[in-house]
Motif scaffolding. Structure first.
Motif, PDB file in Angstrom:
ATOM      1  N   GLY A  44     -59.484  23.748 -32.701  1.00 28.68           N
ATOM      2  CA  GLY A  44     -58.444  24.439 -31.944  1.00 28.68           C
ATOM      3  C   GLY A  44     -57.059  23.959 -32.320  1.00 28.68           C
ATOM      4  O   GLY A  44     -56.119  24.755 -32.467  1.00 28.68           O
ATOM      5  N   HIS A  45     -56.913  22.664 -32.509  1.00 29.23           N
ATOM      6  CA  HIS A  45     -55.619  22.104 -32.903  1.00 29.23           C
ATOM      7  C   HIS A  45     -55.213  22.573 -34.296  1.00 29.23           C
ATOM      8  O   HIS A  45     -54.028  22.811 -34.563  1.00 29.23           O
ATOM      9  N   GLU A  46     -56.188  22.717 -35.186  1.00 25.57           N
ATOM     10  CA  GLU A  46     -55.870  23.193 -36.533  1.00 25.57           C
ATOM     11  C   GLU A  46     -55.426  24.658 -36.496  1.00 25.57           C
ATOM     12  O   GLU A  46     -54.534  25.059 -37.264  1.00 25.57           O
ATOM     13  N   ILE A  66     -53.738  25.958 -34.100  1.00 23.46           N
ATOM     14  CA  ILE A  66     -52.339  25.858 -33.650  1.00 23.46           C
ATOM     15  C   ILE A  66     -51.444  25.462 -34.820  1.00 23.46           C
ATOM     16  O   ILE A  66     -50.386  26.067 -35.044  1.00 23.46           O
ATOM     17  N   ARG A  67     -51.849  24.459 -35.584  1.00 30.31           N
ATOM     18  CA  ARG A  67     -51.032  24.001 -36.710  1.00 30.31           C
ATOM     19  C   ARG A  67     -50.811  25.098 -37.738  1.00 30.31           C
ATOM     20  O   ARG A  67     -49.733  25.205 -38.329  1.00 30.31           O
ATOM     21  N   GLN A  68     -51.821  25.922 -37.949  1.00 30.54           N
ATOM     22  CA  GLN A  68     -51.699  26.990 -38.938  1.00 30.54           C
ATOM     23  C   GLN A  68     -51.011  28.232 -38.376  1.00 30.54           C
ATOM     24  O   GLN A  68     -50.826  29.214 -39.105  1.00 30.54           O
ATOM     25  N   GLY A  69     -50.603  28.181 -37.123  1.00 28.70           N
ATOM     26  CA  GLY A  69     -49.748  29.225 -36.565  1.00 28.70           C
ATOM     27  C   GLY A  69     -50.408  30.575 -36.387  1.00 28.70           C
ATOM     28  O   GLY A  69     -49.734  31.609 -36.486  1.00 28.70           O
ATOM     29  N   ARG A  70     -51.707  30.614 -36.072  1.00 28.18           N
ATOM     30  CA  ARG A  70     -52.361  31.898 -35.868  1.00 28.18           C
ATOM     31  C   ARG A  70     -51.804  32.582 -34.625  1.00 28.18           C
ATOM     32  O   ARG A  70     -51.472  31.932 -33.648  1.00 28.18           O
ATOM     33  N   GLU A  78     -41.238  21.773 -20.898  1.00 30.07           N
ATOM     34  CA  GLU A  78     -40.562  20.839 -21.801  1.00 30.07           C
ATOM     35  C   GLU A  78     -41.532  19.772 -22.302  1.00 30.07           C
ATOM     36  O   GLU A  78     -41.531  19.439 -23.500  1.00 30.07           O
ATOM     37  N   GLU A  79     -42.345  19.226 -21.391  1.00 24.90           N
ATOM     38  CA  GLU A  79     -43.319  18.221 -21.808  1.00 24.90           C
ATOM     39  C   GLU A  79     -44.348  18.822 -22.753  1.00 24.90           C
ATOM     40  O   GLU A  79     -44.763  18.179 -23.734  1.00 24.90           O
ATOM     41  N   PHE A  80     -44.746  20.058 -22.479  1.00 22.97           N
ATOM     42  CA  PHE A  80     -45.668  20.731 -23.385  1.00 22.97           C
ATOM     43  C   PHE A  80     -45.026  20.907 -24.760  1.00 22.97           C
ATOM     44  O   PHE A  80     -45.676  20.719 -25.789  1.00 22.97           O
ATOM     45  N   ASN A 129     -44.796  19.777 -30.512  1.00 22.36           N
ATOM     46  CA  ASN A 129     -44.050  19.299 -31.681  1.00 22.36           C
ATOM     47  C   ASN A 129     -44.753  18.123 -32.332  1.00 22.36           C
ATOM     48  O   ASN A 129     -44.805  18.008 -33.569  1.00 22.36           O
ATOM     49  N   GLU A 130     -45.308  17.245 -31.505  1.00 24.02           N
ATOM     50  CA  GLU A 130     -46.021  16.084 -32.054  1.00 24.02           C
ATOM     51  C   GLU A 130     -47.276  16.527 -32.787  1.00 24.02           C
ATOM     52  O   GLU A 130     -47.599  16.012 -33.870  1.00 24.02           O
ATOM     53  N   LEU A 131     -48.000  17.497 -32.215  1.00 25.23           N
ATOM     54  CA  LEU A 131     -49.220  17.992 -32.850  1.00 25.23           C
ATOM     55  C   LEU A 131     -48.926  18.651 -34.189  1.00 25.23           C
ATOM     56  O   LEU A 131     -49.646  18.436 -35.171  1.00 25.23           O
ATOM     57  N   THR A 132     -47.895  19.454 -34.230  1.00 25.57           N
ATOM     58  CA  THR A 132     -47.607  20.229 -35.432  1.00 25.57           C
ATOM     59  C   THR A 132     -46.700  19.525 -36.421  1.00 25.57           C
ATOM     60  O   THR A 132     -46.473  20.026 -37.533  1.00 25.57           O
TER      61      THR A 132
END
Length: 269
Positions: free
Chosen positions: A35-37, A39-43, A255-257, A262-265
């Motif tokens: 799931g995190h990947e 998000i990183r790949q911007g689907r 904001e916290e999200f 930002n940290e994840l990506t």
């Protein structure tokens, strides 16, 4: 035969904008890293499917990956609400989210119908509920043999199903044990499938109660140690309850999200 790929390669090849994507797992072996990947790949514009969407679905929704959710229960198990999910439904942030709600039995039977090559499933479980009035994919049907009024729900055939398991061998056969949920049915119902595993081994050792997904049923396998964390993987690690509790504070504040995202990506705030 399933191919062994890296997680990044597998998501890039198998998950496309606009796809219907199921990331299944019931309390256990939840494919969080995949799931995190995504998000990183911007689907974008994904229809997300899962019986029990929890915090990784909250993260996918908050990241703007989803336009629709098909589900039967949603929450942060043992903690409370999914605040990014709630924000999307109530305030269309970061984008509007369409929802299609079913019962657990309805979702499970939809996967079974999809895996069986059937167009729909029939069950009694919606009788006396108001879900048929809220969900267009729940329809009355009359039994041709008894005349009994039943309920039909359409088969689920995701474009791609992603699950996590303990092991795979180098030929792509997958072995998982513990609470299995509907992982098998979700994989068999899908057009494409990705299984992330704790480890790839030379040979799968027989294990009482273990479920094996044969290589012919799986599109790709990716070795991702701790790929289910903070959920647990029987025989490998326990559930990280503190992570679920911490998500409540992160998820409830935009904001916290944003800082978490930002940290994840790897994007600088």
């Amino acid at each position: 035969m399933a191919r062994v790929l890296s997680l990044g390669e597998a998501v890039a090849e198998l998950v496309h904008d606009g796809d219907t994507v199921a990331l299944e797992g019931f309390t256990h072996l939840i494919p969080v890293a995949a799931g995190h990947e995504i998000i990183r790949q911007g689907r974008r514009n994904l229809t997300l499917v899962r019986m029990t969407p929890d915090i990784v679905y909250d993260q996918l929704i908050g990241a703007g990956c989803a336009s629709k959710l098909i589900f039967s229960w949603g929450g942060n198990p043992g903690v409370g609400s999914l605040h990014r999910f709630r924000d999307a439904v109530q305030h269309a942030w970061p984008s509007p989210l369409e929802i299609e709600e079913h019962s657990h039995a309805g979702m499970a039977n939809r996967y079974v119908a999809g895996a069986s090559g059937l167009p729909f499933a029939v069950l009694r479980g919606y009788t006396g509920t108001d879900l048929p009035a809220q969900t267009d994919t729940i329809k009355p049907i009359t039994c041709p043999f008894t005349g009994e009024q039943l309920t039909a729900v359409p088969a689920l055939n995701p474009d791609v199903t992603i699950v996590h398991a303990q092991r795979a061998d180098r030929a792509g056969n997958v072995q998982l044990w513990g609470i299995a949920g509907v992982q098998k049915e979700a994989v068999l119902a899908a057009k494409r499938s990705l299984v992330t595993v704790e480890e790839i081994v030379d040979e799968l050792e027989p294990r009482p109660g273990a479920l094996v997904l044969p290589s012919w049923a799986v599109t790709a396998v990716a070795e991702v140690p701790h790929g289910a964390a903070p959920s647990y993987a029987a025989g490998y690690y326990e559930r990280d309850n503190a992570a679920y509790q911490a998500w409540d504070e992160i998820g409830r504040d935009r904001e916290e999200f944003g800082k978490w995202l930002n940290e994840l990506t790897g994007v600088k705030a």
